[in-house]
Design an enzyme around this catalytic site. Sequence first.
Site, PDB file in Angstrom:
ATOM      1  N   HIS A 105     -11.165  18.272  14.684  1.00  5.93           N
ATOM      2  CA  HIS A 105     -10.568  17.483  15.755  1.00  5.93           C
ATOM      3  C   HIS A 105      -9.709  18.404  16.602  1.00  5.93           C
ATOM      4  O   HIS A 105      -9.510  19.582  16.282  1.00  5.93           O
ATOM      5  CB  HIS A 105      -9.756  16.318  15.200  1.00  5.93           C
ATOM      6  CG  HIS A 105     -10.596  15.131  14.819  1.00  5.93           C
ATOM      7  ND1 HIS A 105     -11.317  14.398  15.740  1.00  5.93           N
ATOM      8  CD2 HIS A 105     -10.840  14.552  13.603  1.00  5.93           C
ATOM      9  CE1 HIS A 105     -11.965  13.418  15.116  1.00  5.93           C
ATOM     10  NE2 HIS A 105     -11.696  13.497  13.820  1.00  5.93           N
ATOM     11  N   ASP A 123      -9.225  18.246  23.462  1.00  3.23           N
ATOM     12  CA  ASP A 123     -10.195  17.232  23.878  1.00  3.23           C
ATOM     13  C   ASP A 123     -10.345  17.148  25.395  1.00  3.23           C
ATOM     14  O   ASP A 123     -11.460  17.143  25.919  1.00  3.23           O
ATOM     15  CB  ASP A 123      -9.779  15.851  23.359  1.00  3.23           C
ATOM     16  CG  ASP A 123     -10.226  15.605  21.929  1.00  3.23           C
ATOM     17  OD1 ASP A 123     -10.994  16.421  21.388  1.00  3.23           O
ATOM     18  OD2 ASP A 123      -9.806  14.589  21.347  1.00  3.23           O
TER      19      ASP A 123
END
Length: 387
Positions: free
Chosen positions: A129, A159
């Site tokens: 992540h 992200d």
Amino acid sequence: MNGTLNGLKVIELAAIGPVPFAAMIMADMGAEIIRIDRIPVISSDGNASPSFENRGRISISMDLKHPASIDALLRLIDTADVLLEGFRPGVMEKLGLGPEVCLARNPGLVFGRMTGWGQTGPLAHSAGHDINYIALTGALHAMGWPDRPPAPPLNLVGDYGGGAMLLLVGVLAALQERQRSGQGQVIDAAMTDGSALLMSPFYSMAAQGQWQDRRGANFLDGGAHFYGAYECADSRFIAIGSIEPQFYRLLLQMCGLDVPEFEDQLNAATWPRLREQLSVLFKTKTRAEWSELMEGSDVCFAPVLSMTEAPEHPHNRARQTFINVNGTPQPAPAPRFSRTPSKASAEIPMVGQHSIQALSNVGISAQEIERLVAQGAVYVSTAPVRN
């Protein structure tokens, strides 16, 4: 819609994080986004996500493990300008949807691949992540206070900054190049690459001896007393960014600080003591009182607003930085264009809402669609449309 990307057709394979965010921006700019959603677990309600990131889409729901779905999806890809996917490396190839297959059928296709670790490398097939990707590039190490663990900057750096935005840059650059060559290509957008790229100024300063490789020791990481956030008397916070000498002098003037030690702004040895003195000073007034004194000046000042407060700030209201869609405030599309403004769609599709329409548009007959639905290869939502 007459946006900057009007006429562009994008196939988005449903994912999380950077892929839907990139597709949202393209939809705001007028692109036609056809999202390929998984068949929902609870088929009666469409299993739709009300996330703003999903606005402005056409939704087709397919089981990509079904060969008939792959055939139908390839027919959609044949007519597309861009394909966006966020699977682990090799998954698209196993599905029969890899770049070689898609570009052989549609040579002008821009094939955007979004991963954390990239398509190659020892970690390429590992789970991860945002926090893992920025940890590997030096970004996470640089954030936070020196006496505490590094502080995750939400998932903005990996992200969205290093992922979605770099994916968008790659796709738009490839579309520009296609105008010359007529050929599409594959974009390998990795969050590790992107977050490392975002760190370029800091690696540059480190190479010049102007940045210490430890937290809280530099002028942009909270180490300097003139760049950081301070608590006020009401337990709210303000942000100071008085880097330039003239702005720093104004800060001292407005704070009533006629103290010789403060005059040596760039003496890092004094920063901890000066930060402590400013901390005591800023706690003598409320955030509103400091805002009344400094906001709009060249101190480089702003109140630290919560997500509830930010849409109501006069500057944000004047610029319509936040808009109200279906009774819900949300960030407005950006950047702003003078002739072809972007627009946030009020519609967030139910999963499978447009399956029949979109498949019909690429020549798949009603009988074929009916057969695909009966086979469980395609799902058609019967839930009420949510606007």
